[in-house]
Design an enzyme around this catalytic site. Structure first.
Site, PDB file in Angstrom:
ATOM      1  N   ASP A  26      41.536  41.586  46.838  1.00  0.00           N
ATOM      2  CA  ASP A  26      41.971  41.889  45.474  1.00  0.00           C
ATOM      3  C   ASP A  26      43.258  41.127  45.129  1.00  0.00           C
ATOM      4  O   ASP A  26      44.052  40.824  46.017  1.00  0.00           O
ATOM      5  CB  ASP A  26      42.189  43.401  45.359  1.00  0.00           C
ATOM      6  CG  ASP A  26      42.273  43.857  43.913  1.00  0.00           C
ATOM      7  OD1 ASP A  26      41.907  43.075  43.005  1.00  0.00           O
ATOM      8  OD2 ASP A  26      42.717  44.998  43.685  1.00  0.00           O
ATOM      9  N   GLY A  27      43.429  40.862  43.857  1.00  0.00           N
ATOM     10  CA  GLY A  27      44.692  40.280  43.387  1.00  0.00           C
ATOM     11  C   GLY A  27      44.610  38.832  42.933  1.00  0.00           C
ATOM     12  O   GLY A  27      45.632  38.236  42.585  1.00  0.00           O
ATOM     13  N   ASN A  28      43.395  38.273  42.910  1.00  0.00           N
ATOM     14  CA  ASN A  28      43.262  36.867  42.480  1.00  0.00           C
ATOM     15  C   ASN A  28      43.740  36.670  41.040  1.00  0.00           C
ATOM     16  O   ASN A  28      44.401  35.684  40.719  1.00  0.00           O
ATOM     17  CB  ASN A  28      41.793  36.418  42.530  1.00  0.00           C
ATOM     18  CG  ASN A  28      41.234  36.422  43.929  1.00  0.00           C
ATOM     19  OD1 ASN A  28      41.981  36.468  44.889  1.00  0.00           O
ATOM     20  ND2 ASN A  28      39.917  36.374  44.043  1.00  0.00           N
ATOM     21  N   ASN A  74      31.742  44.548  38.544  1.00  0.00           N
ATOM     22  CA  ASN A  74      32.394  43.314  38.083  1.00  0.00           C
ATOM     23  C   ASN A  74      31.663  42.626  36.919  1.00  0.00           C
ATOM     24  O   ASN A  74      32.234  41.758  36.251  1.00  0.00           O
ATOM     25  CB  ASN A  74      32.570  42.311  39.229  1.00  0.00           C
ATOM     26  CG  ASN A  74      33.674  42.683  40.194  1.00  0.00           C
ATOM     27  OD1 ASN A  74      33.646  42.334  41.371  1.00  0.00           O
ATOM     28  ND2 ASN A  74      34.681  43.412  39.718  1.00  0.00           N
ATOM     29  N   GLU A 213      39.710  53.054  59.732  1.00  0.00           N
ATOM     30  CA  GLU A 213      41.143  53.064  59.455  1.00  0.00           C
ATOM     31  C   GLU A 213      41.343  52.192  58.221  1.00  0.00           C
ATOM     32  O   GLU A 213      40.601  51.221  58.022  1.00  0.00           O
ATOM     33  CB  GLU A 213      41.917  52.460  60.634  1.00  0.00           C
ATOM     34  CG  GLU A 213      41.724  53.180  61.952  1.00  0.00           C
ATOM     35  CD  GLU A 213      42.481  54.490  62.019  1.00  0.00           C
ATOM     36  OE1 GLU A 213      43.533  54.598  61.363  1.00  0.00           O
ATOM     37  OE2 GLU A 213      42.006  55.405  62.710  1.00  0.00           O
TER      38      GLU A 213
HETATM   39  C1  FPP Z   1      39.429  40.606  42.934  1.00  0.00           C
HETATM   40  O1  FPP Z   1      40.556  40.066  42.308  1.00  0.00           O
HETATM   41  C2  FPP Z   1      38.546  39.579  43.360  1.00  0.00           C
HETATM   42  C3  FPP Z   1      37.259  39.402  42.938  1.00  0.00           C
HETATM   43  C4  FPP Z   1      36.566  40.254  41.986  1.00  0.00           C
HETATM   44  C5  FPP Z   1      36.473  38.296  43.436  1.00  0.00           C
HETATM   45  C6  FPP Z   1      36.618  38.011  44.894  1.00  0.00           C
HETATM   46  C7  FPP Z   1      36.219  36.637  45.059  1.00  0.00           C
HETATM   47  C8  FPP Z   1      36.837  35.723  45.804  1.00  0.00           C
HETATM   48  C9  FPP Z   1      37.979  35.934  46.705  1.00  0.00           C
HETATM   49  C10 FPP Z   1      36.324  34.381  45.656  1.00  0.00           C
HETATM   50  C11 FPP Z   1      35.599  33.818  46.734  1.00  0.00           C
HETATM   51  C12 FPP Z   1      34.701  34.579  47.560  1.00  0.00           C
HETATM   52  C13 FPP Z   1      33.732  33.953  48.212  1.00  0.00           C
HETATM   53  C14 FPP Z   1      32.873  34.640  49.174  1.00  0.00           C
HETATM   54  C15 FPP Z   1      33.507  32.540  47.973  1.00  0.00           C
HETATM   55  P1  FPP Z   1      40.838  40.499  40.811  1.00  0.00           P
HETATM   56  O2  FPP Z   1      40.216  39.492  39.930  1.00  0.00           O
HETATM   57  O3  FPP Z   1      40.362  41.887  40.580  1.00  0.00           O
HETATM   58  O4  FPP Z   1      42.379  40.411  40.768  1.00  0.00           O
HETATM   59  P2  FPP Z   1      43.334  41.316  39.849  1.00  0.00           P
HETATM   60  O5  FPP Z   1      43.185  42.733  40.318  1.00  0.00           O
HETATM   61  O6  FPP Z   1      44.678  40.754  40.134  1.00  0.00           O
HETATM   62  O7  FPP Z   1      42.896  41.116  38.431  1.00  0.00           O
END
Ligand code: FPP
Length: 248
Positions: A26-28, A74, A213
């Site tokens: 999380d956190g992208n 999502n 855990e």
């Molecule tokens: C949550 O961050 C992340 C996601 C919904 C997508 C996860 C995907 C990846 C890490 C990309 C690559 C994965 C693979 C397997 C290629 P968010 O968008 O909810 O972040 P935020 O909470 O800061 O908005």
């Protein structure tokens, strides 16, 4: 031995490593926003972190790694973000397939494939088949996955088996349902990590994580490093797991 010494001892003790680690990446979005960039920029940065974590597993004694890439919830994001993520998954699989195969990684996908586009499904099938004979790290990618959705789909198949006379309701116990879950070949997670400071499990591996855990850490996923991963794995080794019993 003091606390730091104890931790160091466990750092080299893979016998106490979590066999199965599951990660909510999380956190992208926030990582990108902090840099004034679109959310997809953060997802691309996040995708780069996956390789580092997968490659760290063998030395840490982690045999199973399950990552939450896209949840059944999502789809509620903007069309631009959803399409961008789907395109990222397609590109990631096409680009990483050879390296994953050569490193001995066995890749599986969990989640409901029905809503995914045909090109992505074909790439997922190909990668599963390509790596089916590998016996290194078991990487499971949760894509269009939701714990409740998984339990509902499993229950439907279980009910179908009852209706078809293949399963006697009197024989249904807590060992029965896991056989119908997407994860039926995987051990339960020992350690679940969530990045970005949120202390929620967001519908991830609900049944399977009953005795896991948890580590909720503040780091945003694109900043997560193999050093931090190693620290969390070492911390797990220092914990006492009781599974509902009392210490011996
Ligand atoms: C949550 O961050 C992340 C996601 C919904 C997508 C996860 C995907 C990846 C890490 C990309 C690559 C994965 C693979 C397997 C290629 P968010 O968008 O909810 O972040 P935020 O909470 O800061 O908005």
């Amino acid at each position: 031995m003091d606390g730091a010494g104890e931790l160091l001892k466990h750092e080299t003790d893979t016998r106490r490593a979590p066999r199965h680690v599951a990660i909510i990446m999380d956190g992208n979005g926030r990582w990108a926003t902090q840099r004034g960039r679109p959310r997809l920029f953060g997802h691309h940065a996040g995708a780069k972190r996956v390789r580092e974590v997968v490659e760290a597993c063998p030395d840490l004694g982690v045999k199973y790694l399950t990552i939450f890439a896209f949840s059944t919830e999502n789809w509620k994001r903007t069309q631009v973000e959803v399409a961008g993520l789907m395109s990222l998954f397609r590109r990631y699989i096409a680009k990483e397939a050879r390296a994953l195969f050569e490193k001995g990684v066995r890749v599986r996908f969990i989640g409901d494939r029905v809503q995914l586009d045909a090109k992505l499904i074909a790439l997922m099938d190909e990668l599963e088949q390509l790596t089916a004979g590998n016996d290194g790290v078991n990487l499971t990618i949760a894509l269009n996955y939701g714990g409740r959705d998984e339990v509902a789909r499993a229950t439907k198949r279980l009910a179908e088996d009852v209706a078809a006379g293949k399963l006697d309701p009197a024989d249904v116990d807590q060992e029965t349902l896991p056989k119908y879950l997407d994860t039926y070949v995987l051990p339960d997670p020992d350690l679940v990590i969530r990045t970005s400071g949120e202390a929620r499990i967001s519908n991830f591996l609900l049944w399977q994580s009953a005795y896991a855990e948890y580590e909720f850490i503040d780091t945003l996923w694109p900043d997560f490093t193999h050093e931090e991963f190693a620290r969390l794995v070492a911390g797990f080794g220092a914990r006492e797991r009781r599974f509902g019993s009392v210490p011996a």
